[in-house]
Write an enzyme that holds these catalytic residues in place. Structure first.
Site, short mmCIF file in Angstrom:
data_model
loop_
_atom_site.label_atom_id
_atom_site.label_comp_id
_atom_site.label_asym_id
_atom_site.label_seq_id
_atom_site.Cartn_x
_atom_site.Cartn_y
_atom_site.Cartn_z
N THR A 297 -0.93 8.90 1.05
CA THR A 297 -0.02 10.05 0.78
C THR A 297 1.26 10.57 1.97
O THR A 297 2.03 11.27 1.93
CB THR A 297 -0.74 11.57 1.72
N PHE A 298 1.13 9.89 3.60
CA PHE A 298 1.37 9.69 4.48
C PHE A 298 2.46 8.51 5.37
O PHE A 298 2.75 8.84 5.93
CB PHE A 298 1.19 10.05 6.03
N SER A 299 2.61 7.63 4.37
CA SER A 299 2.98 6.21 4.18
C SER A 299 3.00 5.21 3.21
O SER A 299 2.38 5.34 2.35
CB SER A 299 2.34 5.30 5.50
N SER A 300 3.51 4.01 3.57
CA SER A 300 4.32 3.14 2.66
C SER A 300 3.79 1.91 3.71
O SER A 300 3.90 2.09 4.74
CB SER A 300 5.08 2.46 1.91
N VAL A 301 3.29 0.68 2.77
CA VAL A 301 2.85 -0.33 3.72
C VAL A 301 3.63 -1.66 3.11
O VAL A 301 3.46 -1.63 1.82
CB VAL A 301 1.22 -0.56 4.02
N GLY B 34 1.15 -1.23 -0.39
CA GLY B 34 0.23 -0.03 0.04
C GLY B 34 0.30 1.87 0.25
O GLY B 34 2.14 0.89 0.58
N GLU B 35 0.35 2.25 -0.72
CA GLU B 35 0.97 3.54 -0.45
C GLU B 35 0.46 4.22 -0.44
O GLU B 35 -1.21 4.45 -0.81
CB GLU B 35 1.75 3.90 -1.69
N ASP C 68 -11.71 9.90 8.61
CA ASP C 68 -11.39 8.80 7.43
C ASP C 68 -12.00 7.91 6.87
O ASP C 68 -11.29 7.07 6.37
CB ASP C 68 -9.37 8.80 6.87
N LYS D 6 4.45 -0.38 8.97
CA LYS D 6 3.81 0.97 7.51
C LYS D 6 4.99 2.12 8.40
O LYS D 6 4.78 2.45 9.33
CB LYS D 6 2.24 0.87 8.86
P1 ADP Z 1 -2.46 5.49 4.39
O1 ADP Z 1 -1.76 6.49 6.10
O2 ADP Z 1 -0.65 5.72 3.92
O3 ADP Z 1 -3.54 6.22 3.70
P2 ADP Z 1 -2.55 2.77 5.91
O4 ADP Z 1 -2.49 2.20 6.95
O5 ADP Z 1 -4.64 3.32 5.06
O6 ADP Z 1 -2.10 3.79 5.11
O7 ADP Z 1 -2.57 1.43 4.36
C1 ADP Z 1 -2.31 1.54 3.71
C2 ADP Z 1 -2.84 0.68 2.88
O8 ADP Z 1 -1.82 -0.56 3.25
C3 ADP Z 1 -4.20 -0.21 2.92
O9 ADP Z 1 -5.23 0.24 2.19
C4 ADP Z 1 -4.11 -1.47 2.76
O10 ADP Z 1 -4.22 -1.90 1.11
C5 ADP Z 1 -2.78 -2.06 2.99
N1 ADP Z 1 -2.95 -2.48 4.72
C6 ADP Z 1 -2.76 -1.23 6.03
N2 ADP Z 1 -2.61 -2.29 6.81
C7 ADP Z 1 -2.34 -3.32 6.84
C8 ADP Z 1 -2.36 -4.81 7.29
N3 ADP Z 1 -2.41 -4.82 8.91
N4 ADP Z 1 -2.55 -5.66 6.03
C9 ADP Z 1 -2.73 -5.94 5.15
N5 ADP Z 1 -2.93 -4.47 4.45
C10 ADP Z 1 -2.69 -3.38 4.73
MG MG Z 2 -4.96 4.81 4.30
#
Ligand code: ADP
Ligand code: MG
Length: 453
Positions: free
Chosen positions: A33-37, A30-31, A152, A65
């Site tokens: 505005t504030f993070s990459s996962v 995931g990516e 959000d 994250k």
């Molecule tokens: P941001 O603040 O950048 O939006 P998020 O916490 O919403 O970050 O995470 C971005 C994306 O990463 C999510 O929409 C999801 O697809 C993936 N993701 C985040 N946390 C998890 C998790 N615990 N397990 C699986 N996927 C996750």
């Molecule tokens: Mg998010």
């Protein structure tokens, strides 16, 4: 893996020297505005027993994250603090661990195998929609019982697994505590949650980065907690994150209280109302339910708040929006626009059926969003996301018969539950935040009866 992701992973190993001891990064998931996962393997299996019995997450994996260093320390602190406060409820993502080196912070969450909303919102049977809403509202009931506004709520922040019918709320990056939150004024919230116990406290680390797992040896740990709140995150070098890094922090920390995602903002947010409550999340829940029922995502497209209000006018009529504005002591006028005046006689049901019928008449599949023309006239109409290419034209006409069939089937399926389902939708879209139902009240709706034991 594409080389760009390999590079990123390599960089992350370098940014956090201890990371590779515990986690093996596998992919980027995931990516924002504030993070990459990232998805990672939990090498030492130390997170498994404590956390995972209670969750539907995948035992072997975690989600890392990485919060961008451009985020203000207060923002990072806020997110981690709220995750910490909410730890222990099975519909909110658990915080297992936090790693920090210099200005780089990585939150470690269980990995929840889920499906992207856009892959299921059109085909999920009504039972699935029911489970989705049930899980989401359970999560919000809990979050709101703590006086926390998520701010959000949208499909990418609610990870849903259609096979299991389970969901988990993530991303507290914009969440905030409701200032004047009072349980009694707030109406009914689930009182069982008020003193919930954190059965899975996050793993805390000391200066040597070794794990301290007991709740009462928190001093000197990465996360310091006082009265249930994280007061500071001191890293291996003893720098206090909440006080800023680097030393003379000049980035703005003030966050406009219109934070959220376009298309999901409640009218009181669009009208920049000062005293926003947990009810703004309920509006966003309504937007998601509307996507399910009308089979359109995203449903609102406007980039700015004024256009967003016009989109709402096109559904509810400008008189409704004017009344809503007056609740907040505002006037509302629209000039020079042909604009819908009154709400639909039968409310949102008419709107949803109108959309479905249009789609059927056009013989198209519903990967369309509603675009509202606001220059000189205002009418809602369907616009394809991309202009239709000749090859696609053939497919559409072949499939029009199937679209008609699907619509009929879908209407019949919704019909059996339709009264409650649309009542739920109307409850979410109540203009007056004080009259808008709480998550707790919505969970009492007969729509969910079949899910109650
Ligand atoms: P941001 O603040 O950048 O939006 P998020 O916490 O919403 O970050 O995470 C971005 C994306 O990463 C999510 O929409 C999801 O697809 C993936 N993701 C985040 N946390 C998890 C998790 N615990 N397990 C699986 N996927 C996750
Ligand atoms: Mg998010």
């Amino acid at each position: 893996l594409p080389s760009s992701i390999k590079d990123e992973i390599h960089q992350l190993y370098q940014d956090i020297p201890n990371l590779s001891n515990d986690y093996e990064l596998i992919d980027k998931i995931g990516e924002g505005t504030f993070s990459s996962v990232y998805k990672a393997r939990d090498k030492k299996d130390k997170l498994t027993s404590k956390y995972y019995s209670h969750f539907w997450s995948d035992k072997k994996y975690v989600a890392l994250k990485k919060i961008y260093v451009t985020s203000s320390p207060q923002r990072i602190y806020n997110e981690l603090n709220l995750l910490y406060v909410l730890n222990g409820h099975n519909k909110v993502a658990a915080l297992c661990d936090v790693m920090r080196f210099r200005d780089q912070v990585v939150a470690v969450l269980p990995y929840y195998p889920h499906e992207e909303f856009r892959n299921f919102y059109r085909d999920l049977p009504i039972k699935g929609i029911k489970m989705y809403m049930w899980e989401l509202l359970q999560a919000l009931n809990f979050v709101h019982s703590k006086g926390i506004i998520h701010r959000d709520i949208k499909p990418t922040n609610f990870l849903f697994n259609p096979d299991l019918g389970k969901g988990v709320l993530v991303d507290f990056g914009l969440a905030e505590t409701q200032l004047d939150y009072d349980l009694d004024l707030q109406g009914r919230v689930n009182k069982d949650y008020r003193n919930h116990e954190q059965f899975c406290p996050c793993i805390l680390r000391d200066e040597q980065n070794s794990v301290i797992q007991t709740n009462n040896s928190r001093n000197g740990s990465l996360v310091t907690i006082q009265n249930g709140k994280v007061v500071h995150l001191n890293n291996v070098n003893g720098v206090d994150l909440t006080k800023g890094y680097p030393k003379n922090e000049t980035r703005r920390i003030k966050r406009a209280n219109r934070a959220g995602t376009r298309g999901f903002r409640a009218p009181e947010v669009l009208m920049k109302c000062g005293s926003q409550t947990t009810k703004i999340d309920i509006w966003s829940v309504g937007v998601i339910l509307l996507s399910f029922l009308s089979r359109r995502f995203p449903i609102f497209q406007s980039l700015d708040d004024t256009d967003s209000l016009l989109e709402l006018c096109a559904i509810f009529g400008w008189k409704t929006i004017r009344k809503c504005a007056s609740l907040h002591g505002l006037g509302f006028t629209v000039n020079g626009l042909k604009i819908k005046e009154e709400n639909y006689p039968n409310g949102l049901k008419d709107f949803v059926y109108e959309l479905l019928e249009k789609e059927c008449a056009a013989g198209t599949f519903p990967d369309y969003s509603i675009a509202f023309e606001t220059h000189g006239y205002l009418e809602h109409e369907l616009h394809g996301r991309n202009s239709i290419e000749p090859q696609v034209m053939g497919r559409i006409s072949n499939e029009s018969a199937r679209a008609a069939y699907e619509l009929k089937r879908y209407q019949e399926e919704v019909w059996s539950d339709h009264y409650w389902c649309f009542q739920l939708l109307e409850q979410c879209f109540e203009m007056d935040p004080q009259k808008r139902s709480s998550a707790y009240e919505l969970l009492q709706n007969a729509f969910f009866n079949e899910l109650r034991e």
